[in-house]
Design a protein around this motif. Structure first.
Motif, mmCIF file in Angstrom:
data_model
loop_
_atom_site.group_PDB
_atom_site.id
_atom_site.type_symbol
_atom_site.label_atom_id
_atom_site.label_comp_id
_atom_site.label_asym_id
_atom_site.label_seq_id
_atom_site.Cartn_x
_atom_site.Cartn_y
_atom_site.Cartn_z
ATOM 1 N N ILE A 34 73.798 -47.937 9.904
ATOM 2 C CA ILE A 34 74.479 -49.143 10.348
ATOM 3 C C ILE A 34 75.500 -48.763 11.402
ATOM 4 C CG2 ILE A 34 75.880 -51.110 9.623
ATOM 5 C CD1 ILE A 34 74.450 -49.545 6.773
ATOM 6 N N GLU A 35 75.455 -49.449 12.533
ATOM 7 C CA GLU A 35 76.472 -49.276 13.561
ATOM 8 C C GLU A 35 77.166 -50.618 13.727
ATOM 9 O OE1 GLU A 35 77.168 -47.971 18.194
ATOM 10 O OE2 GLU A 35 75.165 -47.817 17.341
ATOM 11 N N ILE A 36 78.491 -50.603 13.600
ATOM 12 C CA ILE A 36 79.282 -51.826 13.675
ATOM 13 C C ILE A 36 80.274 -51.662 14.811
ATOM 14 C CG2 ILE A 36 80.859 -53.367 12.450
ATOM 15 C CD1 ILE A 36 79.709 -52.032 9.831
ATOM 16 N N LYS A 37 80.209 -52.552 15.781
ATOM 17 C CA LYS A 37 81.159 -52.538 16.887
ATOM 18 C C LYS A 37 82.019 -53.784 16.782
ATOM 19 C CE LYS A 37 78.350 -50.002 20.153
ATOM 20 N NZ LYS A 37 77.786 -49.944 21.481
ATOM 21 N N GLY A 38 83.301 -53.574 16.658
ATOM 22 C CA GLY A 38 84.237 -54.687 16.691
ATOM 23 C C GLY A 38 84.580 -54.963 18.142
ATOM 24 N N ILE A 39 84.324 -56.197 18.588
ATOM 25 C CA ILE A 39 84.547 -56.550 19.987
ATOM 26 C C ILE A 39 85.387 -57.816 20.048
ATOM 27 C CG2 ILE A 39 83.439 -57.209 22.151
ATOM 28 C CD1 ILE A 39 80.963 -55.692 21.224
ATOM 29 N N GLU A 99 76.668 -65.074 16.959
ATOM 30 C CA GLU A 99 77.905 -65.827 17.100
ATOM 31 C C GLU A 99 78.725 -65.227 18.232
ATOM 32 O OE1 GLU A 99 78.091 -66.992 12.404
ATOM 33 O OE2 GLU A 99 79.521 -65.546 13.143
ATOM 34 N N CYS A 100 79.686 -65.983 18.726
ATOM 35 C CA CYS A 100 80.502 -65.472 19.836
ATOM 36 C C CYS A 100 81.933 -65.952 19.707
ATOM 37 C CB CYS A 100 79.910 -65.893 21.182
ATOM 38 S SG CYS A 100 80.655 -64.973 22.561
ATOM 39 N N ALA A 101 82.646 -65.421 18.700
ATOM 40 C CA ALA A 101 84.057 -65.745 18.537
ATOM 41 C C ALA A 101 84.887 -65.119 19.652
ATOM 42 C CB ALA A 101 84.551 -65.267 17.177
ATOM 43 N N ARG A 102 84.433 -63.994 20.185
ATOM 44 C CA ARG A 102 85.178 -63.326 21.260
ATOM 45 C C ARG A 102 85.212 -64.182 22.518
ATOM 46 N NH1 ARG A 102 80.357 -60.665 20.753
ATOM 47 N NH2 ARG A 102 79.045 -60.496 22.602
ATOM 48 N N CYS A 103 84.270 -65.122 22.602
ATOM 49 C CA CYS A 103 84.240 -66.019 23.766
ATOM 50 C C CYS A 103 85.462 -66.937 23.773
ATOM 51 C CB CYS A 103 82.959 -66.858 23.763
ATOM 52 S SG CYS A 103 81.458 -65.853 23.862
ATOM 53 N N VAL A 104 86.104 -67.092 22.622
ATOM 54 C CA VAL A 104 87.318 -67.920 22.537
ATOM 55 C C VAL A 104 88.475 -67.072 22.010
ATOM 56 C CG1 VAL A 104 86.184 -70.149 22.316
ATOM 57 C CG2 VAL A 104 86.551 -68.772 20.282
ATOM 58 N N ASP A 105 88.561 -65.837 22.481
ATOM 59 C CA ASP A 105 89.620 -64.884 22.129
ATOM 60 C C ASP A 105 89.663 -64.498 20.663
ATOM 61 O OD1 ASP A 105 90.422 -64.550 24.706
ATOM 62 O OD2 ASP A 105 91.946 -66.102 24.635
ATOM 63 N N THR A 107 87.295 -62.233 17.503
ATOM 64 C CA THR A 107 86.660 -60.923 17.364
ATOM 65 C C THR A 107 85.297 -61.103 16.705
ATOM 66 O OG1 THR A 107 88.806 -59.857 17.087
ATOM 67 C CG2 THR A 107 86.889 -58.614 16.355
ATOM 68 N N ASP A 108 84.333 -60.353 17.179
ATOM 69 C CA ASP A 108 82.997 -60.330 16.595
ATOM 70 C C ASP A 108 82.684 -58.924 16.131
ATOM 71 O OD1 ASP A 108 82.196 -63.020 17.192
ATOM 72 O OD2 ASP A 108 81.839 -62.415 19.259
ATOM 73 N N TYR A 109 81.801 -58.850 15.127
ATOM 74 C CA TYR A 109 81.210 -57.585 14.745
ATOM 75 C C TYR A 109 79.767 -57.614 15.216
ATOM 76 C CZ TYR A 109 85.187 -56.603 11.709
ATOM 77 O OH TYR A 109 86.444 -56.357 11.227
ATOM 78 N N VAL A 110 79.437 -56.704 16.107
ATOM 79 C CA VAL A 110 78.055 -56.539 16.543
ATOM 80 C C VAL A 110 77.479 -55.438 15.659
ATOM 81 C CG1 VAL A 110 76.526 -55.956 18.452
ATOM 82 C CG2 VAL A 110 78.647 -57.227 18.891
ATOM 83 N N ILE A 111 76.547 -55.826 14.800
ATOM 84 C CA ILE A 111 76.014 -54.929 13.778
ATOM 85 C C ILE A 111 74.567 -54.587 14.118
ATOM 86 C CG2 ILE A 111 75.540 -54.634 11.318
ATOM 87 C CD1 ILE A 111 77.688 -56.852 10.834
ATOM 88 N N THR A 112 74.314 -53.294 14.318
ATOM 89 C CA THR A 112 72.959 -52.826 14.581
ATOM 90 C C THR A 112 72.477 -52.069 13.355
ATOM 91 O OG1 THR A 112 73.405 -52.656 16.941
ATOM 92 C CG2 THR A 112 71.497 -51.450 16.108
ATOM 93 N N THR A 121 69.775 -56.268 15.646
ATOM 94 C CA THR A 121 71.182 -56.411 16.011
ATOM 95 C C THR A 121 71.595 -57.859 15.806
ATOM 96 O OG1 THR A 121 71.023 -54.634 17.634
ATOM 97 C CG2 THR A 121 72.874 -56.151 17.870
ATOM 98 N N ILE A 122 72.719 -58.020 15.106
ATOM 99 C CA ILE A 122 73.265 -59.351 14.860
ATOM 100 C C ILE A 122 74.729 -59.356 15.271
ATOM 101 C CG2 ILE A 122 71.678 -59.888 12.976
ATOM 102 C CD1 ILE A 122 73.920 -59.126 11.027
ATOM 103 N N THR A 123 75.277 -60.535 15.516
ATOM 104 C CA THR A 123 76.683 -60.677 15.871
ATOM 105 C C THR A 123 77.303 -61.714 14.952
ATOM 106 O OG1 THR A 123 76.141 -60.213 18.170
ATOM 107 C CG2 THR A 123 78.299 -61.149 17.745
ATOM 108 N N ILE A 124 78.324 -61.285 14.188
ATOM 109 C CA ILE A 124 78.994 -62.162 13.230
ATOM 110 C C ILE A 124 80.468 -62.241 13.591
ATOM 111 C CG2 ILE A 124 79.612 -62.503 10.809
ATOM 112 C CD1 ILE A 124 77.130 -60.924 10.033
ATOM 113 N N ALA A 125 81.016 -63.454 13.604
ATOM 114 C CA ALA A 125 82.442 -63.644 13.859
ATOM 115 C C ALA A 125 83.238 -62.958 12.753
ATOM 116 C CB ALA A 125 82.779 -65.131 13.919
ATOM 117 N N ALA A 126 84.236 -62.184 13.131
ATOM 118 C CA ALA A 126 84.988 -61.385 12.166
ATOM 119 C C ALA A 126 85.903 -62.220 11.279
ATOM 120 C CB ALA A 126 85.804 -60.324 12.903
#
Length: 145
Positions: A34-39, A99-105, A107-112, A121-126
């Motif tokens: 699992i790779e998790i990137k907080g963006i 999801e794209c919470a980062r689009c409105v300032d 944070t998202d977790y991009v999980i591969t 790969t999925i993107t979940i609002a943190a």
């Protein structure tokens, strides 16, 4: 005559210069990787890579001058089992979450997820307020906070 000497020296050089690599390919880890990137809207927050054997946490150096130090440690069996259970419970290997919470300032977790030759790969609002994926998000937060 010069061509013969040149070819002889070149062939010796090529023969001695080529050797088999001692590099060994690491076997695929047991269970998922699992790779998790907080963006966030401002850039990367954290990068976490987890498999059965180890957990790596890398912090970007560009966010603040006093970023936490990177960490590498053995993955606890309980943490790995929890993550594996969440992957199954939420069917994350087949999910299409973008999801794209980062689009409105936010944070998202991009999980591969990588497992048995498959990748998703999925993107979940943190910071969700609806409670969905709450257990998974809480576990991710405990990994690096």
């Amino acid at each position: 005559m010069k061509e013969t000497i040149y070819l002889f020296v070149l062939s010796i050089f090529l023969f001695l210069g080529c050797k088999k690599s001692d590099d060994k390919i690491d076997p695929e880890p047991a269970g998922p990787q699992i790779e998790i990137k907080g963006i966030s809207g401002w850039g990367d927050v954290v990068n976490i890579i987890i498999d059965k054997n180890k957990t790596e946490i890398r912090y970007p150096k560009s966010i603040v001058s006093e970023a936490p130090k990177d960490k590498v440690y053995k993955t606890s069996d309980a943490t790995f089992e929890q993550l594996s259970n969440y992957i199954d419970t939420y069917k994350l290997m087949d999910a299409k979450i973008q999801e794209c919470a980062r689009c409105v300032d936010g944070t998202d977790y991009v999980i591969t997820l990588k497992y048995k030759g498959r990748e998703n790969t999925i993107t979940i609002a943190a910071h969700r307020t609806d409670g969905k994926y709450a257990n998974l998000l809480k576990l991710i937060d405990t990994l690096y906070l």
